[in-house]
Enzyme design. Sequence first.
Site, PDB file in Angstrom:
ATOM      1  N   CYS A  48      -2.843  -3.047  10.490  1.00  0.00           N
ATOM      2  CA  CYS A  48      -2.360  -3.711   8.607  1.00  0.00           C
ATOM      3  C   CYS A  48      -1.493  -4.574   8.574  1.00  0.00           C
ATOM      4  O   CYS A  48      -0.233  -4.561   8.280  1.00  0.00           O
ATOM      5  CB  CYS A  48      -2.954  -3.018   7.696  1.00  0.00           C
ATOM      6  SG  CYS A  48      -3.538  -3.394   6.179  1.00  0.00           S
ATOM      7  N   CYS A  51      -0.449  -2.696   5.304  1.00  0.00           N
ATOM      8  CA  CYS A  51       0.732  -1.465   4.875  1.00  0.00           C
ATOM      9  C   CYS A  51       1.081  -0.926   5.873  1.00  0.00           C
ATOM     10  O   CYS A  51       2.104   0.348   6.019  1.00  0.00           O
ATOM     11  CB  CYS A  51      -0.297  -0.246   3.872  1.00  0.00           C
ATOM     12  SG  CYS A  51      -1.769   0.250   5.402  1.00  0.00           S
ATOM     13  N   CYS A  97      -8.970  -1.397   5.008  1.00  0.00           N
ATOM     14  CA  CYS A  97      -7.859  -0.482   5.839  1.00  0.00           C
ATOM     15  C   CYS A  97      -8.569   0.904   4.298  1.00  0.00           C
ATOM     16  O   CYS A  97      -8.068   0.960   3.497  1.00  0.00           O
ATOM     17  CB  CYS A  97      -6.744  -1.321   5.137  1.00  0.00           C
ATOM     18  SG  CYS A  97      -4.968   0.052   5.909  1.00  0.00           S
ATOM     19  N   CYS A 100      -4.639   0.974   1.878  1.00  0.00           N
ATOM     20  CA  CYS A 100      -3.955   0.173   1.494  1.00  0.00           C
ATOM     21  C   CYS A 100      -5.318  -0.844   1.002  1.00  0.00           C
ATOM     22  O   CYS A 100      -5.336  -1.558  -0.037  1.00  0.00           O
ATOM     23  CB  CYS A 100      -3.178  -0.738   1.342  1.00  0.00           C
ATOM     24  SG  CYS A 100      -3.833  -1.887   2.699  1.00  0.00           S
ATOM     25  N   CYS A 120     -15.346  -7.238  13.258  1.00  0.00           N
ATOM     26  CA  CYS A 120     -14.594  -8.737  13.593  1.00  0.00           C
ATOM     27  C   CYS A 120     -14.166  -8.825  12.555  1.00  0.00           C
ATOM     28  O   CYS A 120     -14.485  -9.208  10.923  1.00  0.00           O
ATOM     29  CB  CYS A 120     -16.113  -9.549  12.716  1.00  0.00           C
ATOM     30  SG  CYS A 120     -15.859 -11.060  12.964  1.00  0.00           S
TER      31      CYS A 120
HETATM   32 FE    FE Z   1      -3.108  -1.273   5.045  1.00  0.00          FE
END
Ligand code: FE
Length: 134
Positions: A48, A51, A97, A100, A120
């Site tokens: 991510c 984060c 995610c 976060c 995607c």
């Molecule tokens: Fe994240």
Amino acid sequence: MKEKITKTADEWLNELTVEQFHVCRDKGTERPFSGKYHDSKEPGVYSCACCGEPLFSSETKFDSGTGWPSFYAPMDPEHIHTEVDTSHSMHRTEVVCARCDAHLGHVFEDGPQPTGLRYCINSVSLDLDEDKET
Ligand code: FE
């Protein structure tokens, strides 16, 4: 359950690029074929961008031809959440995610085996770590 990361819009604005903020925190979409990972075949772990949570392995990445990095499975299903997204007069499943709440992209049911899924994902939502074990 993992500790959530919660930041204000101002805090995210300070940490992210304008494009990252637009996509990750404001549910935007990068232009197809514009991102740095849509064509990438490097081995590694995609984390991510907000984060650092490990999200996708290069081993599940495939060439979908859509212009966005595409994966048939997350590294760990606990690391992502999906939500119903009815914006833009469409019925889609949004992928975020789990740590976060960054908007990552959408998941569709027209992917390759073994899952039949196509995650995607926007390149700007991801950071590739080529040294991490996939
Ligand atoms: Fe994240």
